[in-house]
Design a protein around this motif. Sequence first.
Motif, PDB file in Angstrom:
ATOM      1  N   TYR A 620       0.831  -1.212   0.000  1.00 49.86           N
ATOM      2  CA  TYR A 620       0.000   0.000   0.000  1.00 49.86           C
ATOM      3  C   TYR A 620       0.860   1.255   0.000  1.00 49.86           C
ATOM      4  O   TYR A 620       0.584   2.208  -0.746  1.00 49.86           O
ATOM      5  CB  TYR A 620      -0.926  -0.009   1.215  1.00 49.86           C
ATOM      6  CG  TYR A 620      -1.655   1.297   1.424  1.00 49.86           C
ATOM      7  CD1 TYR A 620      -2.709   1.669   0.591  1.00 49.86           C
ATOM      8  CD2 TYR A 620      -1.283   2.178   2.433  1.00 49.86           C
ATOM      9  CE1 TYR A 620      -3.370   2.873   0.762  1.00 49.86           C
ATOM     10  CE2 TYR A 620      -1.932   3.378   2.619  1.00 49.86           C
ATOM     11  CZ  TYR A 620      -2.972   3.717   1.781  1.00 49.86           C
ATOM     12  OH  TYR A 620      -3.618   4.927   1.946  1.00 49.86           O
ATOM     13  N   VAL A 631       2.090   7.240   9.003  1.00 51.49           N
ATOM     14  CA  VAL A 631       0.832   6.869   8.369  1.00 51.49           C
ATOM     15  C   VAL A 631      -0.172   6.527   9.462  1.00 51.49           C
ATOM     16  O   VAL A 631       0.124   5.731  10.363  1.00 51.49           O
ATOM     17  CB  VAL A 631       1.022   5.684   7.393  1.00 51.49           C
ATOM     18  CG1 VAL A 631       1.631   4.480   8.074  1.00 51.49           C
ATOM     19  CG2 VAL A 631      -0.297   5.327   6.728  1.00 51.49           C
ATOM     20  N   SER A 634      -5.967   4.597  11.031  1.00 52.62           N
ATOM     21  CA  SER A 634      -7.271   4.639  10.369  1.00 52.62           C
ATOM     22  C   SER A 634      -7.130   4.533   8.855  1.00 52.62           C
ATOM     23  O   SER A 634      -7.938   3.880   8.190  1.00 52.62           O
ATOM     24  CB  SER A 634      -8.003   5.930  10.745  1.00 52.62           C
ATOM     25  OG  SER A 634      -7.222   7.071  10.394  1.00 52.62           O
ATOM     26  N   GLU A 635      -6.105   5.128   8.292  1.00 51.76           N
ATOM     27  CA  GLU A 635      -5.887   5.048   6.849  1.00 51.76           C
ATOM     28  C   GLU A 635      -5.528   3.635   6.422  1.00 51.76           C
ATOM     29  O   GLU A 635      -6.026   3.130   5.403  1.00 51.76           O
ATOM     30  CB  GLU A 635      -4.784   6.023   6.440  1.00 51.76           C
ATOM     31  CG  GLU A 635      -4.457   6.016   4.955  1.00 51.76           C
ATOM     32  CD  GLU A 635      -3.329   6.964   4.601  1.00 51.76           C
ATOM     33  OE1 GLU A 635      -2.720   6.774   3.522  1.00 51.76           O
ATOM     34  OE2 GLU A 635      -3.058   7.885   5.401  1.00 51.76           O
ATOM     35  N   ALA A 638      -8.578   1.203   6.811  1.00 52.06           N
ATOM     36  CA  ALA A 638      -9.585   1.455   5.778  1.00 52.06           C
ATOM     37  C   ALA A 638      -9.112   0.952   4.421  1.00 52.06           C
ATOM     38  O   ALA A 638      -9.899   0.410   3.633  1.00 52.06           O
ATOM     39  CB  ALA A 638      -9.902   2.946   5.716  1.00 52.06           C
ATOM     40  N   ALA A 639      -7.818   1.111   4.130  1.00 49.69           N
ATOM     41  CA  ALA A 639      -7.311   0.691   2.831  1.00 49.69           C
ATOM     42  C   ALA A 639      -7.187  -0.826   2.727  1.00 49.69           C
ATOM     43  O   ALA A 639      -7.415  -1.404   1.656  1.00 49.69           O
ATOM     44  CB  ALA A 639      -5.954   1.338   2.568  1.00 49.69           C
ATOM     45  N   GLY A 675      -0.871   6.007  14.860  1.00 50.46           N
ATOM     46  CA  GLY A 675      -0.468   5.265  13.682  1.00 50.46           C
ATOM     47  C   GLY A 675       0.947   4.752  13.810  1.00 50.46           C
ATOM     48  O   GLY A 675       1.437   4.495  14.923  1.00 50.46           O
TER      49      GLY A 675
END
Length: 697
Positions: A620, A631, A634-635, A638-639, A675
Amino acid sequence: MADDALVKADPILDGELVDDTLPQPRPRKRFESWWLRSRWVPTWLKDRNQARQAAKDFVAGVVRSPFRCLGAVARGLVAAARWWRAWVTVRDFREAAEQSEKLADKFADIRALTLFRWKVTGAVAAGAAAVTLMAELVYGTVALWVLGGVLAVALAVLGRQREGSPGRKAVLAGPRTLRWTMDPQVLVDAFRDAKLVGKDETLRLVERATRMGDGWAITVDLPATRKAADVIKNREALASALAVDEVQLIVERVRGNGGHAGRVAMWVADEDPYASAPRRTPLLDAARWDAWRPVPFGRDARDRRVDLPLVWTSLLVGAIPRQGKTFAARLAAAGLVLDPFTRLYVADFKAGKDWDAAGRVAHRFMSGDEPEHVLALVGWLVELVSEVQGRFRRMRELDDETCPESKVTPAMSRDRALDMPITAIFVDEVQVPLEDRTPVKVEGKTLTAGEYVGELLTWLAKKGPAAGIVLVLATQRPDSKTIPSGLRAVLGSRFALRVMDWRDSNIVLGEQMNTRGYDSSRLLASHKGVGILRPDGDAQAGGDVLALTVRTYYMPNEDWQTICRRGRELREAEGTLTGHAAGASMPELAMPAAPQIVAAPRDDAVQERLPEPLRAVVDYLEDVADDREFVPTSELTAALGVEAKTFAAQMSELGCRPTRYRLTGDDGRTRQFRGYLIAEIDQARREAASFGVEGAS
């Protein structure tokens, strides 16, 4: 012993020795101290420059006073005429009747009052004419001059204010101009318009507007609780309020004994300070230089000299291509070239001819961008690590007079018996070796050459300065993937020329520097060689400032060659020409053994052996490819479509633990997220890849 031999001693007194011969403060000294500190004494009576400026202002005011008086009289005459016209036409009565919709009923009264006021005007005019004629007959022309003077003074008082004078209001305002040097209220209004002070707050003048160089300088105190850092951060808004380009406005906080957190020094240039041709480096006129002295680096907007200290620190230069990055690095090298007691390592991974002249003086020199050049750099760095360790061991054996602390001193660096000269390593286009993926085996562990170079550079940046090692790195790829965060964190001085966005600027200058008002992405493309310098020490021009905008000196290739020729002559005279410059070949230099090169596995094969979810995270991050240091969880969740709690547990097992980090959005607001650091993810990937390579071999 006989009794008559005893002698009675004097009594023992307990007291304190007081030296009354010490010089006491004289009344004159006490008066001078009070005079300089008193707030009742005007500033122009304390400082010679302020007194000189006050005298200039007085002379200018006297010269302009006749023209200003005529202008005030003219404005007063126009204002009086407009007032009389409004009075004689009964404008207030008419407007009141129009608002109440009774103009037709009041028309007769308005006309009658208008005729009456015309009659009053005629009577007053006739009476004034009669009085004037009578005074002229009795006193002669003197009366006319007196009456004219009284009338002129009255009209001048009525029209004395240029701003806000009565008259028609323009639908579109005219152009704003810089007038605060003559009217301090304009400066206060500019601070209010920029929302740096409140509507009911004002500024306190510390030093009046003074002509300094090609601009105006002024120092003010902000209201209580207002900070100079906020003014620096919002410099662009203040420049708009002052109607000047932001490159013409220099805002600095006044520090030290004469400053505090709310004292601001401003300087406004008459025109773009970087539009003129750059200056040649003053090192061209220097017969030799001392490496312990800061190197002449450039000039700031106020045309003050900016010097760059190099000893006991390191330097990172970052910019996009063709902005003057190599020129800036060579400026730092020029001062060391002219010191015959310095030892230079020069690695040019641009593979051009910009650094070729340095081969005449360098102890180590190479130019190229092939894997063998990267491995040669690894050998240099291993040699320097051994040199630093050996210097520290030798310093422990020296006496305190020779080596007071565990640091190289000027005398030690010039003592050939100690063999501890100032040693500088210059790496241009450092992203080339840092991105090299040639596998090497170091102490039984397989790494890429780029990772090993990053570790060695980080070690040297941490421990090398005290041993006299100077590290200068230049890159056109100032992103988090190219230069490891651990390396950037220990590079003391930073110089950022123009970059693409504020993220790249922060990578060079440091985190959150854009929120403090320092963003090299805002520099103009036409301003070649202009960058933001964050020095690790006193840069002379700015004093104790966090950062300052600098235009580097101009040193073309012919000047660089001249300096290198001079540096070689100095080394030949002192007998300090060694290594590559002395013609020694690589075997004669006793280079340390290069790390063992192993067969490189294919990237996709290594990627396949990464455990989940690390493999998905790496895939990713490679897809998004937005140079970041952090990073959010949550990102990632979700990805990848995974559950947050399970994801955190799996990443912790792989050595990646979540942390809290502050991020600045495009709107400039800072928020806290939970993160993972990209550096920790890369470390986990390297460990997994190394394990896979060792297992395969």
